[in-house]
Design a protein around this motif. Structure first.
Motif, PDB file in Angstrom:
ATOM      1  N   SER A  97      69.172  49.423 -20.319  1.00  0.00           N
ATOM      2  CA  SER A  97      69.101  48.981 -18.931  1.00  0.00           C
ATOM      3  C   SER A  97      67.696  48.457 -18.651  1.00  0.00           C
ATOM      4  O   SER A  97      66.777  48.607 -19.468  1.00  0.00           O
ATOM      5  N   ARG A  98      67.528  47.854 -17.494  1.00  0.00           N
ATOM      6  CA  ARG A  98      66.193  47.393 -17.101  1.00  0.00           C
ATOM      7  C   ARG A  98      65.235  48.577 -17.028  1.00  0.00           C
ATOM      8  O   ARG A  98      64.074  48.481 -17.433  1.00  0.00           O
ATOM      9  N   GLU A  99      65.726  49.725 -16.534  1.00  0.00           N
ATOM     10  CA  GLU A  99      64.889  50.924 -16.442  1.00  0.00           C
ATOM     11  C   GLU A  99      64.464  51.407 -17.826  1.00  0.00           C
ATOM     12  O   GLU A  99      63.332  51.870 -18.010  1.00  0.00           O
ATOM     13  N   GLU A 107      61.624  49.130 -18.963  1.00  0.00           N
ATOM     14  CA  GLU A 107      60.389  49.385 -18.221  1.00  0.00           C
ATOM     15  C   GLU A 107      59.750  50.702 -18.648  1.00  0.00           C
ATOM     16  O   GLU A 107      58.522  50.798 -18.795  1.00  0.00           O
TER      17      GLU A 107
END
Length: 238
Positions: A189-191, A194
């Protein structure tokens, strides 16, 4: 071949006990139902221990399903007491630890596939996200496997201090981050991306290299070091 699927019938008076059967002929002669019955110890009124074990396997999703159930879930099955649930959970916990210890006998981790083989038994199919940290020495040998956090079916909260404190305590020179996706889809996921970037930068400040972040799915994994778009099958040839 014993597969643990046949429902036990009425026991014959001269039939050896399960314990005697194991002692005389070895564990390979016992079915899954019989081995689980040994762990349970006793049945309940109106239901023998083998019948209880057979029902528990079928209602609990087989050995795979029971291995992922926590002690409270196990105690919720009809006829299973708290002590029996604790014994079952303890048996599976020991099996997972044995899996980890065998994995640690690797001379060193050379690829994300090695990482998958080391921890997949703990993470694949687990109903909540779990975040693990592999602490490595200068030759990429595993010094310690540490669970950083366990979250919900969608996320596990991770703080950089909870990652690097055990790494410093283990005197690790490098780490590998690992977590699972309960959905079975290992794509990040984007999380996830990051968090990996944030931890990599934190590791640079501390002199601890973040070698990879491996995400475990159902029979598959993604290595962010090898490319977040590629889903790997651990059985595929290199």
């Amino acid at each position: 071949m014993k597969d643990g699927t046949a429902k036990p019938g009425r026991e014959k008076p001269d039939k050896p006990s399960l314990r005697e059967k194991l002692l005389l002929w070895g564990e390979e002669t016992l079915s899954d139902t019989e081995l689980l019955a040994l762990v349970l110890g006793v049945g309940r009124r109106g239901e023998g221990v083998e019948s209880l074990a057979w029902r528990l396997l079928h209602e609990g999703g087989g050995l795979s399903g029971l291995s992922r159930a926590d002690v409270h879930h196990l105690a919720g099955f009809r006829g299973v007491g708290k002590a029996q649930a604790a014994r079952i959970a303890g048996i599976f916990a020991l099996a997972r630890r044995l899996h980890r210890q065998r994995g640690r006998n690797l001379a060193r981790l050379t690829s994300a596939r090695d990482v998958y083989r080391l921890v997949a038994g703990d993470l694949a199919g687990f109903p909540q996200e779990r975040f693990l940290l592999l602490c490595l020495d200068g030759k990429n040998r595993v010094l310690r496997v540490h669970q950083v956090s366990q979250g919900t079916a969608r996320t596990a909260l991770v703080h950089p201090r909870d990652v690097f404190f055990p790494a410093i305590a283990a005197r690790a020179l490098a780490v590998v981050l690992v977590h699972n996706h309960p959905s079975g889809d290992p794509r990040p996921s984007r999380e996830d991306l990051e968090l990996t970037d944030r931890l990599r930068k934190g590791g640079e400040l501390l002199g601890i290299e973040v070698l990879d972040h491996v995400i475990i799915g159902e029979g598959s994994y993604v290595s962010l070091a090898e490319g977040p778009e590629k889903v790997h099958n651990p059985r595929e040839r290199s």
